[in-house]
Each structure stands twice: as structure tokens, then as C-alpha cells.
Scaffold this active site. Structure first.
Site, PDB file in Angstrom:
ATOM      1  N   ASP A  16       0.703  -1.205  -0.005  1.00  0.00           N
ATOM      2  CA  ASP A  16       0.233   0.065   0.087  1.00  0.00           C
ATOM      3  C   ASP A  16       1.056   1.355   0.109  1.00  0.00           C
ATOM      4  O   ASP A  16       0.512   2.181   0.676  1.00  0.00           O
ATOM      5  CB  ASP A  16      -0.929  -0.165   1.287  1.00  0.00           C
ATOM      6  N   ASP A  58      -4.692  -0.693  -1.763  1.00  0.00           N
ATOM      7  CA  ASP A  58      -6.126  -0.609  -1.151  1.00  0.00           C
ATOM      8  C   ASP A  58      -6.777   0.115  -2.389  1.00  0.00           C
ATOM      9  O   ASP A  58      -6.376   0.938  -2.828  1.00  0.00           O
ATOM     10  CB  ASP A  58      -6.164   0.374   0.088  1.00  0.00           C
ATOM     11  N   HIS A  77     -10.658   7.104   1.578  1.00  0.00           N
ATOM     12  CA  HIS A  77      -9.225   6.798   1.154  1.00  0.00           C
ATOM     13  C   HIS A  77      -9.292   5.724   0.165  1.00  0.00           C
ATOM     14  O   HIS A  77      -9.916   4.841   0.035  1.00  0.00           O
ATOM     15  CB  HIS A  77      -8.207   6.385   2.385  1.00  0.00           C
ATOM     16  N   LYS A 102      -6.922  -4.928  -3.411  1.00  0.00           N
ATOM     17  CA  LYS A 102      -7.716  -5.713  -2.230  1.00  0.00           C
ATOM     18  C   LYS A 102      -8.731  -4.603  -1.813  1.00  0.00           C
ATOM     19  O   LYS A 102      -8.530  -3.316  -1.961  1.00  0.00           O
ATOM     20  CB  LYS A 102      -6.897  -5.875  -0.938  1.00  0.00           C
ATOM     21  N   CYS A 141      -2.301  -3.090   7.683  1.00  0.00           N
ATOM     22  CA  CYS A 141      -2.056  -3.815   6.433  1.00  0.00           C
ATOM     23  C   CYS A 141      -0.785  -4.611   6.423  1.00  0.00           C
ATOM     24  O   CYS A 141      -0.801  -5.647   6.133  1.00  0.00           O
ATOM     25  CB  CYS A 141      -2.180  -2.876   5.186  1.00  0.00           C
TER      26      CYS A 141
HETATM   27  C1  VGL Z   1      -4.994   0.804   5.685  1.00  0.00           C
HETATM   28  C2  VGL Z   1      -6.359   1.778   7.143  1.00  0.00           C
HETATM   29  C3  VGL Z   1      -7.258   1.532   6.087  1.00  0.00           C
HETATM   30  C4  VGL Z   1      -3.428   0.344   5.462  1.00  0.00           C
HETATM   31  C5  VGL Z   1      -5.953   0.429   4.754  1.00  0.00           C
HETATM   32  O1  VGL Z   1      -2.871   0.081   4.298  1.00  0.00           O
HETATM   33  O2  VGL Z   1      -2.707   0.073   6.471  1.00  0.00           O
HETATM   34  N1  VGL Z   1      -4.905   1.535   6.981  1.00  0.00           N
HETATM   35  N2  VGL Z   1      -7.115   1.041   5.053  1.00  0.00           N
HETATM   36 ZN    ZN Z   2      -8.524   1.142   3.365  1.00  0.00          ZN
END
Ligand code: VGL
Ligand code: ZN
Length: 205
Positions: A16, A58, A77, A102, A141
Site C-alpha cells: 500500500d 487498497d 481513502h 484489495k 495492512c
Molecule cells: C490501511 C487503514 C485503512 C493500510 C488501509 O493500508 O494500512 N489502513 N485501510
Molecule cells: Zn482502506
């Protein structure tokens, strides 16, 4: 110094590294930008040996269940196809990077890059047995991806200098690292462009 010899069966998994998770982004991880340089070193290291590089992202619909408007914990986000969801352009991703999207449907969230993506099968088909995990965020993540990787039977190398935490509660990131190590992840660090075991992080003698 215990060097890690990379060879067939090794892969890099970047979690991510998207604009929304970098400082100034919708869900900016403090000091998240500091991981870009070490991750670029990791990419160079793996590519030099023709080893595969995977990058998760994400990739949410605009009405994703993790967003506050839907009762979730996060601001909107990484909405699919927006600039915030793009990998940061400072990341030296090559065209043959394998992208793993994902949490792509509204009702399902996925912190782990293994969750609902077929990643474990993809890795096995490619003959991968060991993955080096890095990226954002350590306490969400990265944590869930590393634990799932171990659960799926992969050896997991953890690169702490190439990850940063949200730290909603102070210490969340450190606790996440402790959890990953206690489940069998091996901490490594970059030294002169190579990977070495990081004995300072409690690896067993
Ligand atoms: C994530 C919060 C919400 C991450 C993804 O990639 O760690 N954190 N969605
Ligand atoms: Zn997310």
C-alpha cells in the site's frame, strides 16, 4: 553479520505505497515518506536477481464500508482510479510489478494483501516460498499481510526500516512488529545494498 542470500523462491511484497497513505494524503501515515528510499533499494535488490516484485493497493469503491460515512473507522481513502489511490510516483516500480488490489467491493474490508486476492495461489504458482514485507501501515495492512503470509506457509522477512505505523494509540507500530516476530517473521535490514538479519530486534540466536 548474517547475510540473507536471495534466490529462486524469494519475492518482495510492497504493501500500500499509495498517495493517500503518505503525509498530506487522506489517511497520511506519519513519516510514511521515509520508507520510499529503502523500498527503492529493495526493489533494486530483487530486480537485480530477476526476482518478482508484488505491490498491494487498497482499491475501494466510493461507498466503502471502512469510510466514516458508512459507519467505518476511516476517512475516505484510496478510492479506485483516483490520484490518492495511485502508487506514489517516487516509487521505482517497474512495468512487470505484479499489482494486488484489495478491498475492492463496498461491503468487505481487507487489511491483508492475502484477503480475497488470490495472492497465496499466485505466489505458489510462481514458486515463491519467502516474501520480504514492507510498506504502510505497520499496524494495519503490513501486520495483517505478514501474519497471513505466515499462516499460508510462507517464510516472512520483515524490513522495519521500510515500514511506518499509523499509531492511533502510541506504540501500536512497535506492538505490531513484536507480534509479527513472535509469529516467526525474521527481521532484516539493508546494509550496503544487501539484506542482513537484524539481530537487534530479538531474533533467536
Ligand atoms: C490501511 C487503514 C485503512 C493500510 C488501509 O493500508 O494500512 N489502513 N485501510
Ligand atoms: Zn482502506
Amino acid at each position: 553479520m548474517s547475510a540473507i542470500i536471495l534466490g529462486p523462491g524469494d519475492a518482495l511484497l510492497i504493501v500500500d505505497l499509495q498517495n493517500d497513505f503518505l503525509p498530506g494524503g487522506a489517511l497520511g501515515v506519519p513519516r510514511g515518506d521515509e520508507v520510499i528510499a529503502p523500498i527503492n533499494q529493495l526493489i533494486a535488490l530483487y530486480r537485480a536477481r530477476s526476482l518478482p516484485v508484488y505491490a498491494s493497493r487498497d482499491w475501494h469503491p466510493h461507498d466503502h464500508c471502512s469510510f466514516a460515512a458508512q459507519g467505518g473507522p476511516w476517512p475516505p481513502h484510496c478510492v479506485a482510479d483516483t490520484a490518492g489511490a495511485a502508487f506514489t510516483s517516487e516509487l521505482a516500480l517497474a512495468p512487470d510489478t505484479i499489482v494486488v488490489s484489495k478491498a475492492v467491493t463496498a461491503p468487505v474490508d481487507a487489511y491483508s494483501a492475502f484477503n480475497g486476492t488470490g495472492l497465496a495461489e499466485t505466489l505458489r504458482e510462481r514458486g515463491v516460498r519467502r516474501v520480504a514485507v514492507c510498506g504502510l501501515a505497520t499496524d494495519y495492512c503490513v501486520l495483517n499481510t505478514a501474519l497471513d503470509g505466515i499462516e499460508h506457509g510462507f517464510e516472512v522477512l520483515l524490513v522495519p526500516e521500510a515500514m511506518r505505523a499509523v499509531d492511533v494509540k502510541p506504540g501500536d507500530g512497535d506492538r505490531a512488529v513484536t507480534r509479527m516476530l513472535s509469529r516467526g517473521a525474521l527481521p532484516v535490514r539493508l546494509s550496503e545494498g544487501k539484506l542482513v538479519a537484524d539481530l537487534s530486534l530479538g531474533a533467536q540466536p
